[in-house]
Design a protein around this motif. Structure first.
Motif: not given
Length: 220
Positions: A54, A59, A63, A66, A68, A81, A83
């Motif tokens: 993060e 974040v 969202e 998502v 990641r 990422s 999203a």
């Protein structure tokens, strides 16, 4: 035609537009979230593990879904990422520009653009935010997608989104971010070139997800 007549026509058009918008079906939410896990774990020689830090890719609470991942190849690392935002037409639920890049503990932030050919056509310029931290520069390259269409320019994206809302009654969009940590004292171009290498195969790997999901939404 007199000024009064023109004014009457203008007011009539405004009223008709308001009625059309009021009678239009409710805007549908995006349905791409279920297919994000279908993204291959290996893309053009890049292998991935679940998760991304993060501190590199913040974040966004808006969202809806998502994915990641951390992609690696020959000692290079890219955090990814992808999203889904279901209602980009709603200011309370759209993606936040402030959460694209982690600004905390950053001494300087530059905004640049890099040319990338995502689909084999003429290169388009993707925005990149570069922050200079104690451990070296962190670059976040990103783009937005409406189906298969990619937007690096926020103004063009908002216009396209408006068309989606008015004519297709859809407001779901995808935000793709790639984060690369540059070496302390290293050339920024090296980090950005890594993003330009992984972006095209990653975009191609997203094609089955965005195509099938858009078809499903069209039948709702």
């Amino acid at each position: 035609m007199s000024l009064r007549g023109r004014l009457a026509i203008l007011l009539g058009l405004i009223g008709a537009t308001a009625v059309a918008i009021g009678l239009a079906p409710e805007v549908r939410e995006g349905q791409w979230g279920a297919g994000l896990d279908a993204l291959p774990t290996e893309v053009a020689g890049w292998t991935s593990t679940a998760g991304a830090p993060e501190w590199a890719l913040p974040v966004d609470p808006n969202e809806k879904a998502v994915l990641r991942r951390t992609y690696r190849r020959a000692g290079q690392v890219v955090w990814v990422s992808i999203a889904l935002f279901a209602r980009e037409d709603d200011p309370k639920r759209r993606s936040s520009i402030d959460r694209i890049f982690p600004e905390a503990n950053t001494s300087r932030i530059d905004r640049v653009a890099i040319p990338v050919s995502l689909n084999g056509a003429a290169p388009m310029r993707l925005p990149a935010v570069v922050g200079y931290k104690q451990g070296g520069p962190l670059a976040v390259v990103y783009w937005r997608q409406l189906g298969r269409r990619v937007y690096g320019d926020d103004y063009r994206y908002r216009l396209a989104l408006m068309r989606e809302v008015l004519f297709r009654r859809q407001a779901g969009a995808m935000l793709v971010r790639l984060a690369i940590q540059g070496e302390s004292g290293g050339a920024l171009e090296d980090a950005l070139s890594v993003a330009s290498e992984i972006a095209p195969p990653l975009y191609a790997a997203l094609a089955p997800i965005t195509t099938s999901s858009r078809a499903a939404r069209g039948h709702q």
